[in-house]
Design an enzyme around this catalytic site. Structure first.
Site, PDB file in Angstrom:
ATOM      1  N   VAL A  17       0.845  -1.206   0.000  1.00  0.00           N
ATOM      2  CA  VAL A  17       0.000   0.000   0.000  1.00  0.00           C
ATOM      3  C   VAL A  17       0.879   1.255   0.000  1.00  0.00           C
ATOM      4  CG1 VAL A  17      -1.708   1.357   1.291  1.00  0.00           C
ATOM      5  CG2 VAL A  17      -1.925  -1.120   1.199  1.00  0.00           C
ATOM      6  N   ASP A  36      10.488   3.112   6.235  1.00  0.00           N
ATOM      7  CA  ASP A  36      10.166   1.770   6.716  1.00  0.00           C
ATOM      8  C   ASP A  36      11.164   1.390   7.804  1.00  0.00           C
ATOM      9  OD1 ASP A  36       8.259  -0.591   5.373  1.00  0.00           O
ATOM     10  OD2 ASP A  36       9.865  -1.356   6.653  1.00  0.00           O
ATOM     11  N   THR A 124      -6.111  -0.266   6.521  1.00  0.00           N
ATOM     12  CA  THR A 124      -7.472  -0.627   6.905  1.00  0.00           C
ATOM     13  C   THR A 124      -7.508  -0.874   8.405  1.00  0.00           C
ATOM     14  OG1 THR A 124      -7.756  -1.631   4.753  1.00  0.00           O
ATOM     15  CG2 THR A 124      -9.356  -2.239   6.435  1.00  0.00           C
ATOM     16  N   GLU A 152      -7.657   3.053   1.487  1.00  0.00           N
ATOM     17  CA  GLU A 152      -7.255   2.680   0.119  1.00  0.00           C
ATOM     18  C   GLU A 152      -8.232   1.658  -0.441  1.00  0.00           C
ATOM     19  OE1 GLU A 152      -5.971  -0.450  -0.772  1.00  0.00           O
ATOM     20  OE2 GLU A 152      -5.742  -1.366   1.190  1.00  0.00           O
ATOM     21  N   PHE A 153      -8.453   1.726  -1.757  1.00  0.00           N
ATOM     22  CA  PHE A 153      -9.319   0.755  -2.440  1.00  0.00           C
ATOM     23  C   PHE A 153      -8.551   0.131  -3.595  1.00  0.00           C
ATOM     24  CE2 PHE A 153     -12.139   3.874  -0.467  1.00  0.00           C
ATOM     25  CZ  PHE A 153     -12.991   3.050   0.245  1.00  0.00           C
ATOM     26  N   PHE A 250     -17.654  -9.085  -9.557  1.00  0.00           N
ATOM     27  CA  PHE A 250     -17.550  -9.987  -8.404  1.00  0.00           C
ATOM     28  C   PHE A 250     -18.666 -11.023  -8.387  1.00  0.00           C
ATOM     29  CE2 PHE A 250     -13.906  -8.727  -5.868  1.00  0.00           C
ATOM     30  CZ  PHE A 250     -13.450  -7.724  -6.704  1.00  0.00           C
ATOM     31  N   ALA A 253     -17.764 -17.289  -9.959  1.00  0.00           N
ATOM     32  CA  ALA A 253     -17.699 -18.418  -9.020  1.00  0.00           C
ATOM     33  C   ALA A 253     -16.320 -19.068  -9.109  1.00  0.00           C
ATOM     34  CB  ALA A 253     -18.780 -19.425  -9.363  1.00  0.00           C
ATOM     35  N   CYS A 261      -6.827  -9.143   2.083  1.00  0.00           N
ATOM     36  CA  CYS A 261      -7.860  -8.157   2.432  1.00  0.00           C
ATOM     37  C   CYS A 261      -9.202  -8.772   2.812  1.00  0.00           C
ATOM     38  CB  CYS A 261      -8.034  -7.186   1.284  1.00  0.00           C
ATOM     39  SG  CYS A 261      -6.502  -6.411   0.802  1.00  0.00           S
TER      40      CYS A 261
HETATM   41  C1  UGA Z   1      -9.543  -6.225  -2.495  1.00  0.00           C
HETATM   42  C2  UGA Z   1     -10.525  -5.175  -3.058  1.00  0.00           C
HETATM   43  O1  UGA Z   1     -10.952  -5.550  -4.370  1.00  0.00           O
HETATM   44  C3  UGA Z   1      -9.881  -3.799  -3.119  1.00  0.00           C
HETATM   45  O2  UGA Z   1     -10.841  -2.831  -3.517  1.00  0.00           O
HETATM   46  C4  UGA Z   1      -9.353  -3.429  -1.723  1.00  0.00           C
HETATM   47  O3  UGA Z   1      -8.732  -2.180  -1.697  1.00  0.00           O
HETATM   48  C5  UGA Z   1      -8.369  -4.492  -1.282  1.00  0.00           C
HETATM   49  O4  UGA Z   1      -9.039  -5.760  -1.236  1.00  0.00           O
HETATM   50  C6  UGA Z   1      -7.859  -4.096   0.084  1.00  0.00           C
HETATM   51  O5  UGA Z   1      -8.650  -4.078   1.027  1.00  0.00           O
HETATM   52  O6  UGA Z   1      -6.714  -3.663   0.190  1.00  0.00           O
HETATM   53  P1  UGA Z   1      -7.603  -7.749  -3.539  1.00  0.00           P
HETATM   54  O7  UGA Z   1      -7.687  -8.530  -2.275  1.00  0.00           O
HETATM   55  O8  UGA Z   1      -6.272  -7.324  -4.015  1.00  0.00           O
HETATM   56  O9  UGA Z   1      -8.475  -6.394  -3.427  1.00  0.00           O
HETATM   57  O10 UGA Z   1      -8.199  -8.621  -4.708  1.00  0.00           O
HETATM   58  P2  UGA Z   1      -9.596  -8.826  -5.454  1.00  0.00           P
HETATM   59  O11 UGA Z   1      -9.356  -8.664  -6.883  1.00  0.00           O
HETATM   60  O12 UGA Z   1     -10.665  -8.033  -4.848  1.00  0.00           O
HETATM   61  O13 UGA Z   1      -9.856 -10.376  -5.190  1.00  0.00           O
HETATM   62  C7  UGA Z   1     -10.026 -10.914  -3.885  1.00  0.00           C
HETATM   63  C8  UGA Z   1     -10.332 -12.382  -3.963  1.00  0.00           C
HETATM   64  O14 UGA Z   1     -11.656 -12.600  -4.450  1.00  0.00           O
HETATM   65  C9  UGA Z   1      -9.423 -13.186  -4.862  1.00  0.00           C
HETATM   66  O15 UGA Z   1      -9.099 -14.403  -4.241  1.00  0.00           O
HETATM   67  C10 UGA Z   1     -10.252 -13.416  -6.102  1.00  0.00           C
HETATM   68  O16 UGA Z   1      -9.885 -14.569  -6.794  1.00  0.00           O
HETATM   69  C11 UGA Z   1     -11.627 -13.558  -5.492  1.00  0.00           C
HETATM   70  N1  UGA Z   1     -12.721 -13.246  -6.431  1.00  0.00           N
HETATM   71  C12 UGA Z   1     -12.876 -11.988  -6.908  1.00  0.00           C
HETATM   72  C13 UGA Z   1     -13.619 -14.239  -6.788  1.00  0.00           C
HETATM   73  O17 UGA Z   1     -13.508 -15.408  -6.355  1.00  0.00           O
HETATM   74  N2  UGA Z   1     -14.658 -13.927  -7.625  1.00  0.00           N
HETATM   75  C14 UGA Z   1     -14.838 -12.674  -8.117  1.00  0.00           C
HETATM   76  O18 UGA Z   1     -15.812 -12.456  -8.865  1.00  0.00           O
HETATM   77  C15 UGA Z   1     -13.923 -11.684  -7.755  1.00  0.00           C
END
Ligand code: UGA
Length: 459
Positions: A17, A36, A124, A152-153, A250, A253, A261
């Protein structure tokens, strides 16, 4: 500050981050000092090396090298700027609460400054952290220090783009003027800026992640029901996602969500609620569904192979999702451990992630071809692009049994079957259909003319 000069910034924490935030602010023209506590990390960064993989980040750090400084010295960072971004880790504790010890360390290390510093929380944190920090600062006689929540997002694998093209920027502050300073940093990005009180800003972050996790567990349960009813979750998600009130995101499946996160934030929000006496039932179910989802692959393998003892399973993908080398809370870890516990031999391959000795007993391969050689099954765990061509005659011939369990619905089932593979995805019509219970049609009976009139008026 001079008109036209960009505000200098300090970042505490050179993790993922902190580095993305620092490099992106440098790209926007700010002088950024990143601090750091780990000397090796700072040395590597000074040499232009990153210790993790994030697309576009290395180029950004290099391109903005002149505006980025790395230091071990907290005072040097604090003296360089008025806005001090807190980007330290907040890992979950055994109780599921977030561990804020690194946040407290940043506060304890703040030197007395001539200028008024403002802490900007990117990490977070549980709702109420801002209030706690404010109280802690007052107790230390530091009520001069401002505080802004600016969650952050960023999603791994697309973080640079997420930072530079955000859906929204959230700024929660105690003092309006402090919030204005932070909001001004993002003006150029032309994204909606949500101004809020600190607690609401903190909650927006947790609620967004918990909601996204809920969508994933929801579609995974729909997938599981699809499997026993003959529907195809890919089609269902397409049809559901086109409703503008629901949207397409999202709804993929798979083998369950992982990463640093969602698992952490879902459990932190659940814990936060129960600490205040509220049982967040929906979130508890979301978390449980996710745990079970990771394990369903084992049942699918057993369905085809019977006992797994002595069977050789190729695990394709270790990272928790594609385009990252991150294995934190990755479904692959649970899967590999369960397979090993069943007595299977596990050979894993990932193009980027390096498991080290995270899963003892699992061997790693250098290529897909090596992982699948003489395997009884290949399981796609991460949606890496290179696995899209898995269902080829060469792979089929290399395997002991041509069985693919596609944990990400990456392949076309018909195409895979036509090459001679036994294929099973997640929530796709499969041989489970033959196990459907037979339900007899209800016996026909004469309907009255009033009943049939009512029926036709509803159609
Ligand atoms: C997530 C959020 O998307 C970010 O907006 C947020 O800032 C971040 O957490 C955080 O809190 O720092 P991230 O964990 O990097 O980001 O990854 P994602 O792309 O959101 O995926 C998370 C998990 O969900 C992965 O294991 C992915 O494979 C799974 N996933 C995602 C699914 O199984 N199905 C989906 O449709 C989408």
């Amino acid at each position: 500050m001079n008109e036209g000069r960009k505000e200098p910034l300090a970042i505490f924490g050179a993790g993922w981050v902190g580095l993305v935030t620092g490099a992106c602010f440098a790209e926007l023209g700010h002088e950024v000092v990143i601090r750091d506590v780990v000397p090796e990390k700072i040395e590597r960064l000074r040499a232009g090396k990153l210790s993790f993989f994030e697309p576009e980040l290395a180029e950004l750090v290099e391109r903005n090298g002149e505006r980025l400084t790395f230091t071990l010295d907290a005072a040097e960072a604090a003296e360089a700027a008025e806005l001090l971004f807190v980007c330290v880790d907040t890992p979950p504790t055994y109780s599921g609460d977030a561990d804020l010890s690194r946040v407290w360390t940043v506060i304890d290390e703040l030197p007395q400054l001539e200028r008024r510093p403002i802490l900007v929380m990117k990490s977070t944190v549980p709702v109420g952290t801002g209030e706690k920090v404010r109280a802690a600062l007052e107790a230390r006689g530091r009520s001069d220090v401002g505080y802004v929540s600016n969650p952050e997002f960023l999603a791994e694998g697309g973080a640079v783009n997420d930072f530079l093209h955000p859906d929204r920027v959230v700024v929660g502050s105690f003092a309006e003027a402090d919030g204005d300073r932070v909001a001004a940093l993002y003006e150029k990005l032309e994204a909606p800026i949500v101004r809020a009180d600190v607690a609401s800003a903190e909650m927006i972050k947790l609620a967004a992640n918990a909601f996204l996790a809920t969508r994933i567990s929801f579609i995974n349960e729909i997938a599981n029901v699809c499997e026993v009813t003959g529907a195809d979750v890919e089609k269902v998600a397409e049809g559901v996602g086109l409703d503008h009130r629901l949207g397409p995101h999202f709804l993929k499946a798979g083998v369950g969500y992982g990463g640093s996160c969602f698992p952490k934030d879902a459990s932190a929000l659940k814990q936060l609620a129960s600490n205040s006496g509220y049982h967040f039932q929906l979130l508890s179910a979301v978390i449980e569904v996710n745990e079970l989802q990771k394990r369903r692959v084992i049942n699918k393998l057993q369905k085809h192979l019977g006992r797994l003892r002595g069977k050789r399973i190729a695990l394709l993908g270790l990272a928790f999702k594609a385009n990252t080398d991150d294995m934190r809370e990755a479904p692959s870890i649970v899967l590999a451990s369960r397979l090993l516990a069943e007595g299977a031999e596990v050979r894993a391959y990932d193009p980027v992630a390096k498991p080290g000795d995270l899963v003892s007993g699992m061997t790693t391969s250098k290529s897909v071809a090596e992982a699948v050689r003489d395997a009884d099954a290949a399981v796609i765990v991460t949606e890496w692009d290179e696995f899209r061509s898995l269902a080829s005659p060469e792979i089929r011939d290399a395997m002991r049994r041509p069985l693919i369990i596609d944990g990400r619905n990456l392949l076309d089932p018909e195409a895979a079957r036509s090459v001679g593979f036994t294929y099973e995805g997640i929530g796709r019509a499969s041989s489970l259909l033959s196990e459907l219970p037979q339900t007899d049609e209800p016996a026909r009976r004469e309907t009255s003319s009033a009943e049939s009139a009512e029926h036709s008026s509803r159609e």
